[in-house]
Design an enzyme around this catalytic site. Structure first.
Site, PDB file in Angstrom:
ATOM      1  N   ASP A 180       0.819  -1.214   0.000  1.00  0.00           N
ATOM      2  CA  ASP A 180       0.000   0.000   0.000  1.00  0.00           C
ATOM      3  C   ASP A 180       0.852   1.263   0.000  1.00  0.00           C
ATOM      4  O   ASP A 180       2.043   1.250   0.326  1.00  0.00           O
ATOM      5  CB  ASP A 180      -0.949  -0.002   1.201  1.00  0.00           C
ATOM      6  CG  ASP A 180      -0.222   0.039   2.533  1.00  0.00           C
ATOM      7  OD1 ASP A 180       0.770  -0.716   2.693  1.00  0.00           O
ATOM      8  OD2 ASP A 180      -0.632   0.813   3.427  1.00  0.00           O
ATOM      9  N   GLU A 247       0.175  -0.971   5.754  1.00  0.00           N
ATOM     10  CA  GLU A 247       1.199  -0.392   6.641  1.00  0.00           C
ATOM     11  C   GLU A 247       0.920   1.065   6.944  1.00  0.00           C
ATOM     12  O   GLU A 247       1.164   1.539   8.063  1.00  0.00           O
ATOM     13  CB  GLU A 247       2.586  -0.548   6.007  1.00  0.00           C
ATOM     14  CG  GLU A 247       3.748  -0.208   6.930  1.00  0.00           C
ATOM     15  CD  GLU A 247       4.118   1.283   6.939  1.00  0.00           C
ATOM     16  OE1 GLU A 247       4.846   1.717   7.853  1.00  0.00           O
ATOM     17  OE2 GLU A 247       3.669   2.004   6.018  1.00  0.00           O
TER      18      GLU A 247
END
Length: 584
Positions: A180, A247
Site C-alpha cells: 500500500d 502499513e
C-alpha cells in the site's frame, strides 16, 4: 541625586580586606578545580568520569562478499547489477519499467479503512481492488518467483512468499515491504510534474506514487529472488517475503495477520533476522552514514473532546466548547516533553559513529560526545536546537485534527482534537496519558466541567463529578504502541547486514566519485513500520531503506521519484544479502 563618595571606617576596612582575601582564595580554588577538570576531560585518564573512547566504538564490519557461487557473482552482481555493458543496460531499463508499472496500480490506504477487515473474497471492494491487480502484476512479471516459491494470500490482500531452504535446522530470513501507499489528494494533482499513476520513466528517474514508499523495496526483493532463481541458486536457509497491505494505517489487517500466521507455524523467536523499510544512506558532517534503525519510538493517538450545551449564538457563554478546547490545546502545546539522551538510546550510537569518522564535526562536540557522561546536559541542550535531532531524544506531540461546530449561528455542542505522539524510548504510553490529564484537568475545573479518561483497554476514570457540571471533557487513548525493543548492533547478524551494505554501497562497488566509504551506524527510527507486529518472531529486526537519501524524492508528497540506478543498487543489496545470510 549626585553621586557622593562616603569613606569607610577603619574597622570596616579590616573586615573588607579579610573578605576580599577569602574571595580571592575561593576564586583561586575554583580556577584550579576548573583546570583539573579540563585536564581530566582532555586526557584519557579520567578515573571519576567513565566514558567510551571513540576508537572503541562503531567498529565497522569489513565488506562482505559471498564465498560460494562465483558464477552467480559474475553473471548477476558484476554484469547485471554493477556492470557497464549491454546486459546491464537492458536489465536496468526493464526493471525500471516494472517498477513504473507497479506504480500505475492504485493501492492507496485510506484512514476510513483502518482496522476494517476485508470483505469475503466473492464480494467486490472498490477501495481495495488495486491490491488484487497488484497480485496479478507480480504473477505476470515474476514467473520464477511463483514457480519456485510458495505463495499465500493473507487476509485477502497481503502476501507471504516462502522460498524453502534445504536445511530445516537453519532459522529463516524474513524480508519485508508493503504493497500500500499513502493516498494522492486530488488537490495536489496539478502539482505533479508527471501524473502520480502514469508510470513515467525518464533517463534518470522512475516517477509515481509508491516509487519511494515502498514499492521500490518490494520490487527490489522479488527482482533479486527472480535473478537468483534464474541462475539456479538454491538456498540452504528458508527465505520468507512478507508484503503487507495496510502499513500506512498501522498494519493491523496486513502485517499483523502475516505475523500471526508465522507464529502459528511455530516460529516464535525462531526467525534469524528481519529487514524492513527504514532509514537511508545520508551525508552528514563529512561522512557517509548508512543508518540502520535498530529501534522505533512508541506511538499513541489521544483524542480530547469537549461537550457543552448548545443554543443560539446571539447569547453565548464567556467561552464556547471550541474556545475551551482551544485553551486546552494551547496549554498542552506550551509544555513539551523533556529530551533525554540515555546510554540505551541508539541515537547516541549514531552520534558516536559520526564523531569517530567525521572530518567536519565541531571539535568541542566531538570531545563532548566522547565524554558524554560529563557533557550530557550540554550535548542535549545543543542538539535540541535542531528539531530533527531533538525528537530523537524527546516525545513529540502534534495536534493534527480539530473539528467542532455545525453552523455559524449555533453554539457548538461538540468539539474535539486528536493529538499524535511519538514516544521517546525513556517514556511510555502512560507518560503521555498522565501528561495530558494534568494539562487538561485545571481547565475542566475552571469551566465547571467533569473530566473522564478512557484508556486504550477501556478502563474509565472520572474527575470533578461530585456536583452538577456545565459540560464534560473526555480524554480517550485511541491507538497505542510502546517503544520497540532494541535490536543488537553487534554480532553475526549485524555484521552480515553491515558487511553487505559496505560491499554494495561502498567505494569499491561503484560509489559516486569523491564520497567517503560508507559507515554503518545504528539509529533510532522516529516513525513506525510493519515490524511492530513481528517482535515475537526475532530480536534481530533492522530497518534499512537500501537507497541514498539524495537519490529519492517526494516521500508522502508530490513528485515522488527514485533514481533508476538507486533502484538497481537496492536489487544488488537484497541479492547479496540473501546469499550472505545463507552462508551465516
Amino acid at each position: 541625586m549626585a553621586f557622593m563618595y562616603m569613606p569607610v571606617p577603619a574597622t570596616e576596612h579590616l573586615q573588607l580586606a579579610a573578605h576580599q582575601r577569602r574571595k580571592k582564595a575561593l576564586i583561586f580554588r575554583v580556577a584550579v578545580l576548573g583546570v583539573l577538570l579540563a585536564l581530566l576531560v582532555l586526557t584519557s585518564r579520567r578515573p571519576t568520569f567513565p566514558s567510551r573512547k571513540l576508537s572503541d566504538v562503531c567498529v565497522q564490519p569489513p565488506p562482505l562478499a559471498p564465498r560460494a557461487g562465483e558464477d552467480i557473482t559474475r553473471k548477476n552482481y558484476e554484469e547485471l547489477f554493477k556492470g557497464k555493458g549491454s546486459r546491464h543496460d537492458e536489465f536496468r531499463n526493464a526493471s525500471a519499467k516494472r517498477l513504473a508499472e507497479a506504480c500505475t496500480i492504485k493501492t492507496e490506504s485510506y484512514d476510513f479503512l483502518k482496522d476494517v477487515p476485508p470483505l469475503p473474497d466473492d464480494e467486490p471492494e472498490p477501495a481495495r481492488e488495486g491490491f488484487l491487480k497488484f497480485h496479478k502484476f507480480l504473477e505476470d512479471r515474476f514467473p520464477l518467483l511463483h514457480k519456485h516459491c510458495k505463495k499465500e494470500v493473507i487476509n485477502r490482500y497481503s502476501l507471504l512468499y516462502t522460498w524453502e531452504g534445504s536445511d530445516a535446522s537453519l532459522e529463516p530470513l524474513l524480508l519485508m515491504s508493503h504493497i500500500d501507499t499513502v493516498p494522492v489528494p486530488n488537490a495536489t494533482l496539478d502539482q505533479w510534474k508527471h501524473p502520480p499513476f502514469a508510470g513515467y520513466v525518464d533517463e534518470e528517474y522512475i516517477w509515481g506514487r509508491g516509487a519511494v514508499d515502498t514499492k521500490n523495496t518490494l520490487l527490489a526483493i522479488v527482482e533479486a529472488v527472480e535473478a537468483l532463481l534464474n541462475v539456479g541458486f538454491k538456498p540452504r536457509r528458508t527465505v520468507l517475503m512478507a508484503f503487507g497491505s495496510d502499513e500506512e494505517i498501522s498494519g493491523h489487517q496486513g502485517a499483523k495477520k502475516i505475523a500471526q500466521s508465522l507464529l502459528d507455524r511455530g516460529l516464535k523467536d525462531k526467525v534469524a533476522l528481519a529487514v524492513d523499510e527504514g532509514s537511508q544512506i545520508v551525508e552528514a558532517e563529512g561522512v557517509t552514514l548508512a543508518m540502520v534503525s535498530i529501534q522505533e519510538k512508541g506511538y499513541v493517538d489521544v483524542s480530547i473532546t469537549v461537550e457543552t450545551p448548545g443554543g443560539h449564538s446571539s447569547i453565548p457563554p464567556p467561552h464556547t466548547g471550541i474556545g475551551i478546547l482551544a485553551q486546552i490545546i494551547t496549554h498542552i502545546e506550551a509544555i513539551t516533553y523533556t529530551p533525554e539522551l540515555g546510554d540505551e538510546n541508539p541515537f547516541l550510537d549514531t552520534l558516536r559513529c559520526t564523531a569517530k569518522y567525521s572530518t567536519e564535526m565541531d571539535p568541542w562536540l566531538k570531545k563532548a560526545i566522547e565524554h558524554i557522561d560529563v557533557f550530557r546536559p550540554a550535548v542535549v541542550k545543543l542538539l535540541s536546537t535542531d528539531p530533527r535531532k531533538r525528537y530523537m531524544m524527546q516525545t513529540s506531540q502534534a495536534v493534527d485534527k480539530v473539528e467542532g461546530g455545525v453552523k455559524v449561528n449555533a453554539l457548538p455542542e461538540h468539539a474535539s482534537t486528536t493529538i499524535n505522539h511519538r514516544i521517546a524510548i525513556h517514556e511510555h504510553v502512560s507518560t503521555v496519558e498522565e501528561h495530558l490529564l494534568h494539562r487538561t484537568l485545571p481547565f475542566a475545573e475552571h469551566h465547571n466541567l467533569s473530566l473522564t479518561t478512557i484508556a486504550f483497554d477501556g478502563h474509565n476514570k472520572t474527575y470533578n463529578d461530585d456536583a452538577p457540571r456545565w459540560g464534560t471533557v473526555k480524554i480517550q487513548t485511541v491507538d497505542v504502541l510502546e517503544p520497540a525493543p532494541r535490536s543488537p548492533s553487534a554480532g553475526k547478524e549485524w555484521d552480515v547486514l553491515g558487511g553487505t551494505i559496505k560491499r554494495v554501497f561502498g567505494d569499491e562497488s561503484g560509489q559516486d566519485e569523491g564520497e567517503s566509504d560508507v559507515v554503518v551506524t545504528p539509529l533510532l527510527m522516529p516513525a513506525n513500520t510493519d515490524t511492530r507486529h513481528f517482535w515475537d518472531l526475532t530480536r534481530n529486526i533492522y530497518r534499512f531503506g537500501t537507497t541514498r537519501e539524495k537519490h529519492t524524492f517526494g516521500l508522502h508528497t508530490v513528485n515522488e521519484r527514485i533514481a533508476i540506478d538507486a533502484h538497481v543498487d537496492s536489487m544488488a543489496f537484497y541479492h547479496e544479502f540473501i546469499r550472505n545470510v545463507d552462508e551465516m
